[in-house]
Scaffold this motif. Sequence first.
Motif, mmCIF file in Angstrom:
data_model
loop_
_atom_site.group_PDB
_atom_site.id
_atom_site.type_symbol
_atom_site.label_atom_id
_atom_site.label_comp_id
_atom_site.label_asym_id
_atom_site.label_seq_id
_atom_site.Cartn_x
_atom_site.Cartn_y
_atom_site.Cartn_z
ATOM 1 N N THR A 3 34.418 31.349 11.111
ATOM 2 C CA THR A 3 35.638 32.096 10.770
ATOM 3 C C THR A 3 35.348 33.569 10.518
ATOM 4 O OG1 THR A 3 35.444 31.422 8.457
ATOM 5 C CG2 THR A 3 36.900 30.107 9.862
ATOM 6 N N ALA A 4 34.128 33.890 10.083
ATOM 7 C CA ALA A 4 33.778 35.300 9.849
ATOM 8 C C ALA A 4 33.868 36.085 11.153
ATOM 9 C CB ALA A 4 32.389 35.408 9.243
ATOM 10 N N LYS A 5 33.464 35.468 12.246
ATOM 11 C CA LYS A 5 33.550 36.111 13.566
ATOM 12 C C LYS A 5 35.011 36.451 13.879
ATOM 13 C CE LYS A 5 33.703 34.344 18.211
ATOM 14 N NZ LYS A 5 33.318 33.281 19.119
ATOM 15 N N TYR A 6 35.906 35.478 13.665
ATOM 16 C CA TYR A 6 37.323 35.705 13.966
ATOM 17 C C TYR A 6 37.954 36.686 12.993
ATOM 18 C CZ TYR A 6 36.738 32.021 17.337
ATOM 19 O OH TYR A 6 36.296 31.279 18.400
ATOM 20 N N GLU A 7 37.522 36.655 11.743
ATOM 21 C CA GLU A 7 38.050 37.621 10.779
ATOM 22 C C GLU A 7 37.689 39.043 11.206
ATOM 23 O OE1 GLU A 7 38.278 38.577 6.012
ATOM 24 O OE2 GLU A 7 36.933 36.991 6.698
ATOM 25 N N THR A 8 36.470 39.238 11.673
ATOM 26 C CA THR A 8 36.053 40.552 12.160
ATOM 27 C C THR A 8 36.884 40.974 13.360
ATOM 28 O OG1 THR A 8 33.799 40.221 11.354
ATOM 29 C CG2 THR A 8 34.102 41.879 13.075
ATOM 30 N N ALA A 15 43.259 47.131 12.938
ATOM 31 C CA ALA A 15 43.028 48.577 12.795
ATOM 32 C C ALA A 15 43.426 49.325 14.070
ATOM 33 C CB ALA A 15 41.566 48.847 12.449
ATOM 34 N N GLU A 16 43.098 48.750 15.236
ATOM 35 C CA GLU A 16 43.479 49.370 16.507
ATOM 36 C C GLU A 16 45.004 49.462 16.633
ATOM 37 O OE1 GLU A 16 41.743 46.780 19.409
ATOM 38 O OE2 GLU A 16 39.712 47.525 19.059
ATOM 39 N N LEU A 17 45.684 48.374 16.299
ATOM 40 C CA LEU A 17 47.144 48.369 16.395
ATOM 41 C C LEU A 17 47.771 49.356 15.418
ATOM 42 C CD1 LEU A 17 47.889 44.565 16.793
ATOM 43 C CD2 LEU A 17 48.431 46.364 18.441
ATOM 44 N N ILE A 70 42.831 32.250 7.285
ATOM 45 C CA ILE A 70 41.394 32.310 7.004
ATOM 46 C C ILE A 70 41.181 32.245 5.493
ATOM 47 C CG2 ILE A 70 39.368 33.821 7.009
ATOM 48 C CD1 ILE A 70 40.228 34.727 9.845
ATOM 49 N N ALA A 71 41.928 33.070 4.754
ATOM 50 C CA ALA A 71 41.798 33.091 3.290
ATOM 51 C C ALA A 71 42.152 31.741 2.680
ATOM 52 C CB ALA A 71 42.683 34.191 2.701
ATOM 53 N N GLY A 72 43.120 31.060 3.298
ATOM 54 C CA GLY A 72 43.569 29.768 2.767
ATOM 55 C C GLY A 72 42.774 28.573 3.267
ATOM 56 N N GLY A 73 41.840 28.840 4.165
ATOM 57 C CA GLY A 73 41.010 27.748 4.664
ATOM 58 C C GLY A 73 41.643 26.890 5.740
ATOM 59 N N THR A 74 42.733 27.359 6.336
ATOM 60 C CA THR A 74 43.404 26.564 7.371
ATOM 61 C C THR A 74 43.289 27.184 8.760
ATOM 62 O OG1 THR A 74 45.522 27.647 6.940
ATOM 63 C CG2 THR A 74 45.063 25.594 5.731
ATOM 64 N N PHE A 75 42.516 28.256 8.886
ATOM 65 C CA PHE A 75 42.361 28.901 10.186
ATOM 66 C C PHE A 75 41.696 27.925 11.151
ATOM 67 C CE2 PHE A 75 40.037 31.407 13.338
ATOM 68 C CZ PHE A 75 41.031 32.255 13.783
ATOM 69 N N GLY A 76 42.213 27.904 12.381
ATOM 70 C CA GLY A 76 41.646 27.030 13.400
ATOM 71 C C GLY A 76 42.260 25.643 13.425
ATOM 72 N N ILE A 77 43.230 25.417 12.561
ATOM 73 C CA ILE A 77 43.957 24.147 12.519
ATOM 74 C C ILE A 77 45.373 24.420 13.010
ATOM 75 C CG2 ILE A 77 44.793 22.256 11.061
ATOM 76 C CD1 ILE A 77 41.713 22.482 11.213
ATOM 77 N N CYS A 78 45.829 23.641 13.977
ATOM 78 C CA CYS A 78 47.168 23.837 14.550
ATOM 79 C C CYS A 78 48.235 23.665 13.473
ATOM 80 C CB CYS A 78 47.393 22.857 15.693
ATOM 81 S SG CYS A 78 49.019 23.040 16.474
ATOM 82 N N PRO A 94 42.961 35.092 19.195
ATOM 83 C CA PRO A 94 42.437 34.776 17.859
ATOM 84 C C PRO A 94 43.494 34.611 16.776
ATOM 85 C CG PRO A 94 41.651 36.932 18.610
ATOM 86 C CD PRO A 94 42.450 36.337 19.714
ATOM 87 N N HIS A 95 44.689 35.135 16.985
ATOM 88 C CA HIS A 95 45.730 35.014 15.953
ATOM 89 C C HIS A 95 46.658 33.816 16.184
ATOM 90 C CE1 HIS A 95 47.326 37.715 19.106
ATOM 91 N NE2 HIS A 95 48.446 37.053 18.898
ATOM 92 N N THR A 96 46.368 32.983 17.163
ATOM 93 C CA THR A 96 47.262 31.872 17.463
ATOM 94 C C THR A 96 47.313 30.846 16.325
ATOM 95 O OG1 THR A 96 47.882 30.200 19.082
ATOM 96 C CG2 THR A 96 45.530 30.476 18.690
ATOM 97 N N PRO A 97 48.506 30.374 16.008
ATOM 98 C CA PRO A 97 48.616 29.311 15.015
ATOM 99 C C PRO A 97 48.679 27.918 15.659
ATOM 100 C CG PRO A 97 50.777 30.231 15.399
ATOM 101 C CD PRO A 97 49.798 31.003 16.272
ATOM 102 N N LEU A 98 48.705 27.884 17.007
ATOM 103 C CA LEU A 98 48.922 26.615 17.709
ATOM 104 C C LEU A 98 47.785 26.272 18.667
ATOM 105 C CD1 LEU A 98 52.670 27.147 18.723
ATOM 106 C CD2 LEU A 98 51.797 25.899 16.742
#
Length: 110
Positions: A3-8, A15-17, A70-78, A94-98
């Motif tokens: 998850t650290a990779k995706y957070e980065t 920041a770019e946006l 990511i902060a809530g521990g649910t990143f990567g879960i649909c 990387p920002h997909t929730p599904l």
Amino acid sequence: MDTAKYETILRTRKAELESRLSRIEQDFTTPRNPDDDDRAVERNNDEVLEELGETGERELVAIDAALARIAGGTFGICARCGRPISERRLDAVPHTPLCQTCAEEVSRKG
């Protein structure tokens, strides 16, 4: 899953946006050309910039939601079915929730 990779990745994209949206906002506040032909081109450019801005804003919302997951521990879960989202999909969006299956089902309905 790293998850650290995706957070980065997400923080870099955010920041770019934010930088791009700031430049778009500055362009809207720039005084317009008094020449009619130039103003017509500027209005057309404004429409394109507005669409880019709206798209960027939507992506920022999605990125913030992903960072919250990511902060809530649910990143990567649909968010729809509760199954893991493949790293291949996360690498692409990387920002997909599904997961891919749910994203396809949602897009067919919508």
